[in-house]
Design a protein around this motif. Structure first.
Motif, PDB file in Angstrom:
ATOM      1  N   MET A   1      -3.672   8.296  -3.969  1.00 39.73           N
ATOM      2  CA  MET A   1      -2.877   7.394  -2.694  1.00 39.73           C
ATOM      3  C   MET A   1      -2.560   6.594  -4.267  1.00 39.73           C
ATOM      4  O   MET A   1      -1.762   5.831  -4.393  1.00 39.73           O
ATOM      5  CB  MET A   1      -2.438   7.685  -1.837  1.00 39.73           C
ATOM      6  CG  MET A   1      -2.939   8.790  -0.837  1.00 39.73           C
ATOM      7  SD  MET A   1      -1.003   9.520  -0.987  1.00 39.73           S
ATOM      8  CE  MET A   1      -0.287   9.086  -0.434  1.00 39.73           C
ATOM      9  N   ASN A   2      -2.469   6.856  -5.411  1.00 35.78           N
ATOM     10  CA  ASN A   2      -1.455   6.152  -6.489  1.00 35.78           C
ATOM     11  C   ASN A   2       0.207   5.860  -6.820  1.00 35.78           C
ATOM     12  O   ASN A   2       0.441   7.000  -5.882  1.00 35.78           O
ATOM     13  CB  ASN A   2      -2.822   6.368  -7.844  1.00 35.78           C
ATOM     14  CG  ASN A   2      -1.673   7.158  -8.602  1.00 35.78           C
ATOM     15  OD1 ASN A   2      -0.963   7.798  -8.263  1.00 35.78           O
ATOM     16  ND2 ASN A   2      -3.001   8.784  -9.045  1.00 35.78           N
ATOM     17  N   ARG A   3       0.587   4.959  -7.398  1.00 33.59           N
ATOM     18  CA  ARG A   3       1.915   4.526  -7.710  1.00 33.59           C
ATOM     19  C   ARG A   3       2.531   5.730  -7.615  1.00 33.59           C
ATOM     20  O   ARG A   3       3.605   6.842  -7.876  1.00 33.59           O
ATOM     21  CB  ARG A   3       2.449   3.488  -8.327  1.00 33.59           C
ATOM     22  CG  ARG A   3       4.137   3.422  -7.820  1.00 33.59           C
ATOM     23  CD  ARG A   3       3.938   1.999  -8.803  1.00 33.59           C
ATOM     24  NE  ARG A   3       5.882   1.404  -8.925  1.00 33.59           N
ATOM     25  CZ  ARG A   3       6.179   1.669  -7.559  1.00 33.59           C
ATOM     26  NH1 ARG A   3       5.150   1.222  -7.218  1.00 33.59           N
ATOM     27  NH2 ARG A   3       7.425   0.735  -8.131  1.00 33.59           N
ATOM     28  N   ARG A   4       2.012   6.708  -8.935  1.00 32.91           N
ATOM     29  CA  ARG A   4       2.424   7.590  -9.630  1.00 32.91           C
ATOM     30  C   ARG A   4       2.470   8.767  -8.682  1.00 32.91           C
ATOM     31  O   ARG A   4       3.487   9.571  -8.062  1.00 32.91           O
ATOM     32  CB  ARG A   4       1.872   8.230 -10.725  1.00 32.91           C
ATOM     33  CG  ARG A   4       2.570   9.930 -11.764  1.00 32.91           C
ATOM     34  CD  ARG A   4       1.876   9.887 -13.066  1.00 32.91           C
ATOM     35  NE  ARG A   4       2.134  11.761 -13.556  1.00 32.91           N
ATOM     36  CZ  ARG A   4       1.737  12.534 -13.181  1.00 32.91           C
ATOM     37  NH1 ARG A   4       0.390  12.883 -12.333  1.00 32.91           N
ATOM     38  NH2 ARG A   4       2.421  13.362 -13.887  1.00 32.91           N
ATOM     39  N   VAL A   5       1.437   8.805  -7.964  1.00 35.59           N
ATOM     40  CA  VAL A   5       1.503  10.439  -6.614  1.00 35.59           C
ATOM     41  C   VAL A   5       2.874   9.743  -4.884  1.00 35.59           C
ATOM     42  O   VAL A   5       3.665  10.504  -4.880  1.00 35.59           O
ATOM     43  CB  VAL A   5       0.213  10.280  -5.743  1.00 35.59           C
ATOM     44  CG1 VAL A   5       0.291  10.578  -5.319  1.00 35.59           C
ATOM     45  CG2 VAL A   5      -0.976  10.996  -7.068  1.00 35.59           C
TER      46      VAL A   5
ATOM     47  N   ALA B   1       7.770  10.709  -3.350  1.00 37.57           N
ATOM     48  CA  ALA B   1       9.046   9.819  -2.591  1.00 37.57           C
ATOM     49  C   ALA B   1      10.520  11.398  -3.005  1.00 37.57           C
ATOM     50  O   ALA B   1      11.065  11.814  -2.631  1.00 37.57           O
ATOM     51  CB  ALA B   1       9.545   8.573  -3.007  1.00 37.57           C
ATOM     52  N   ALA B   2      10.112  11.634  -4.557  1.00 41.50           N
ATOM     53  CA  ALA B   2      11.120  12.466  -5.398  1.00 41.50           C
ATOM     54  C   ALA B   2      11.262  14.277  -4.389  1.00 41.50           C
ATOM     55  O   ALA B   2      12.331  14.271  -4.740  1.00 41.50           O
ATOM     56  CB  ALA B   2      10.366  12.233  -7.003  1.00 41.50           C
TER      57      ALA B   2
ATOM     58  N   THR C   1       0.892  -1.191   0.141  1.00 40.26           N
ATOM     59  CA  THR C   1      -0.088   0.610   0.150  1.00 40.26           C
ATOM     60  C   THR C   1       1.130   0.837  -0.475  1.00 40.26           C
ATOM     61  O   THR C   1       2.067   0.925   0.855  1.00 40.26           O
ATOM     62  CB  THR C   1      -1.032  -0.500   1.226  1.00 40.26           C
ATOM     63  OG1 THR C   1      -0.176  -0.125   2.796  1.00 40.26           O
ATOM     64  CG2 THR C   1      -1.547  -1.150   1.261  1.00 40.26           C
ATOM     65  N   PRO C   2       0.170   2.317  -0.953  1.00 40.11           N
ATOM     66  CA  PRO C   2       1.511   3.591  -0.483  1.00 40.11           C
ATOM     67  C   PRO C   2       1.790   3.946   0.686  1.00 40.11           C
ATOM     68  O   PRO C   2       2.998   4.281   0.758  1.00 40.11           O
ATOM     69  CB  PRO C   2       0.001   4.681  -0.425  1.00 40.11           C
ATOM     70  CG  PRO C   2      -0.932   3.682  -1.829  1.00 40.11           C
ATOM     71  CD  PRO C   2      -1.000   2.598  -0.654  1.00 40.11           C
ATOM     72  N   MET C   3       1.310   3.518   2.262  1.00 39.27           N
ATOM     73  CA  MET C   3       1.390   3.637   3.227  1.00 39.27           C
ATOM     74  C   MET C   3       2.991   3.077   3.857  1.00 39.27           C
ATOM     75  O   MET C   3       4.498   3.748   3.649  1.00 39.27           O
ATOM     76  CB  MET C   3       0.599   3.563   4.566  1.00 39.27           C
ATOM     77  CG  MET C   3       1.343   4.283   5.921  1.00 39.27           C
ATOM     78  SD  MET C   3       1.485   5.861   6.053  1.00 39.27           S
ATOM     79  CE  MET C   3       2.812   5.738   8.159  1.00 39.27           C
TER      80      MET C   3
END
Length: 322
Positions: free
Chosen positions: A139-143, A148-149, A58-60
Motif C-alpha cells: 500500500m505504497n503511495r503509488r498504489v 484514488a484514480a 498512512t494509506p488508510m
C-alpha cells in the motif's frame, strides 16, 4: 422531436421538496441545516487532523482524507442540501434544465466514486490484517494514487454515461418532480416517451457498480475472517476487529440505502419512501462517515487531543507574551 428538445433545454423543473404542505417545515429546515453544518465541520476537522498529525500519514487515512472526506462527502452533501434549504424557504422551487443535469452528474459521480472507494478500502483492510509486515510495500503511495484514480474514474464514468441520456429524453407536460433534487428515477417519471429500455440499462449499470465493489469487499473480508480465526491471541483478534469495524459500519449504511434506491424493483418503492432513503444517503451519511471514523478510532481521537493540547499551549504562550 426537435421542438420537444428545445423545450427541454429552456424550461425549468419544479421540485416539490422533501415535505409537501407540512406544518413541520421549520423544524425540518433547522434539523437539515444542523446536519449540514456538522457534516461540513466534521469533514474539515478530519481532513485537518489527517494532514497535520504525522501519526495519521498512512494509506488508510490518505484514502479517507483525499477521497471520502475531503471531496466525496463534502461535494455529495453540497450537491443537494443548499438547494433543498433554499427551496424550503422560497415560494419558487424551480431548477433550470441545465442545473438539473449538473446535479444529476455530480451526485452520480459522487455516489459511484464512493461505491468504488469503499470496495478499495476493503482491500486496504485486508492487507493491514493479513499482510501487516508487507503493508508499507503493498500500500505504497503509488498504489494509493492508483486506487484514488480508479475510484474517481469509475464514478465519473457513471456520470458521463447516464447524465446525457437522461437529459436527452423528451420531457413534456408536467414539469413537477416529486423529489427534493434531480434524482434520475424521479426525473424519468416526467418523460413522455418509453424509457423502459433505458431504465433496464440503468438498472444493469447500477447492479454492476454495486457488484464490483461488493465482490472486492466480500473477498477481502472472507480472507480477513480466515486470518482472524487462525489467530491465537485475543488481543490480535480485538485489534483486527477494531481495524475493520468502522469500514464495515459505513459500508452497511451506504450500500443498504443505495441497494434500496437502485436495485429493488419499482413495486417496492413509493415517492415518500424514495425521498426518505435519498435524504438518508445524501444528507445523513456524509455526516455519519467522519463521526464513525473518528469516534471509533483511537488514532484519530489521539491526534485530536494532541493538536488540541498544542493549540492550548500555543495560546497560553501568546497570552504570556502579550
Amino acid at each position: 422531436m426537435m421542438s420537444v428538445k428545445n423545450t427541454n433545454s429552456t424550461s425549468d423543473f419544479i421540485l416539490l421538496g422533501l415535505l409537501v404542505n407540512s406544518k413541520f417545515t421549520g423544524t425540518v429546515f433547522a434539523v437539515i441545516l444542523a446536519i449540514f453544518v456538522v457534516a461540513i465541520t466534521a469533514n474539515l476537522v478530519m481532513i485537518f487532523l489527517i494532514h497535520r498529525d504525522s501519526h495519521l500519514h498512512t494509506p488508510m487515512y490518505f484514502l479517507l482524507s483525499q477521497l471520502q472526506l475531503s471531496i466525496m462527502d463534502t461535494l455529495f452533501i453540497c450537491t443537494t442540501v443548499p438547494k433543498l434549504l433554499v427551496d424550503m424557504v422560497s415560494i419558487q422551487k424551480t431548477i433550470s434544465f441545465v442545473a438539473c443535469g449538473i446535479q444529476i452528474f455530480l451526485y452520480l459521480t459522487m455516489i459511484g466514486s464512493e461505491f468504488f472507494l469503499l470496495g478499495l478500502m476493503a482491500y486496504d483492510r485486508y492487507v493491514a490484517v493479513c499482510n501487516p509486515l508487507r503493508y508499507p510495500v503493498l500500500m505504497n503511495r503509488r498504489v494509493c494514487l492508483l486506487l484514488a484514480a480508479g475510484a474517481w474514474f469509475g464514478g465519473s464514468l457513471d456520470g458521463f454515461l447516464l447524465t446525457p441520456i437522461t437529459m436527452n429524453v423528451p420531457y413534456c407536460g408536467s414539469r413537477i418532480i416529486d423529489h427534493f433534487f434531480c434524482e434520475i428515477p424521479a426525473v424519468l417519471k416526467l418523460a413522455c416517451a418509453d424509457t423502459s429500455l433505458y431504465e433496464t440499462l440503468m438498472y444493469i449499470c447500477c447492479v454492476l457498480m454495486l457488484l464490483i465493489p461488493i465482490s472486492i469487499i466480500s473477498a477481502s473480508y472472507s480472507l480477513i475472517l480466515l486470518t482472524v480465526h487462525r489467530m491465537r491471541s485475543a488481543e490480535g483478534r480485538k485489534k483486527a476487529f477494531t481495524t475493520c469495524s468502522s469500514h464495515l459500519t459505513v459500508v452497511s449504511i451506504f450500500y443498504g440505502a443505495a441497494f434500496y434506491t437502485y436495485v429493488l424493483p419499482k413495486s417496492f418503492h413509493t415517492p415518500e419512501q424514495d425521498k426518505v432513503v435519498s435524504a438518508f444517503y445524501t444528507i445523513v451519511t456524509p455526516m455519519l462517515n467522519p463521526l464513525i471514523y473518528s469516534l471509533r478510532n483511537k488514532d484519530v481521537m489521539g491526534a485530536f487531543k494532541r493538536i488540541f493540547a498544542q493549540s492550548l499551549f500555543l495560546n497560553f504562550r501568546i497570552a504570556l507574551v502579550v
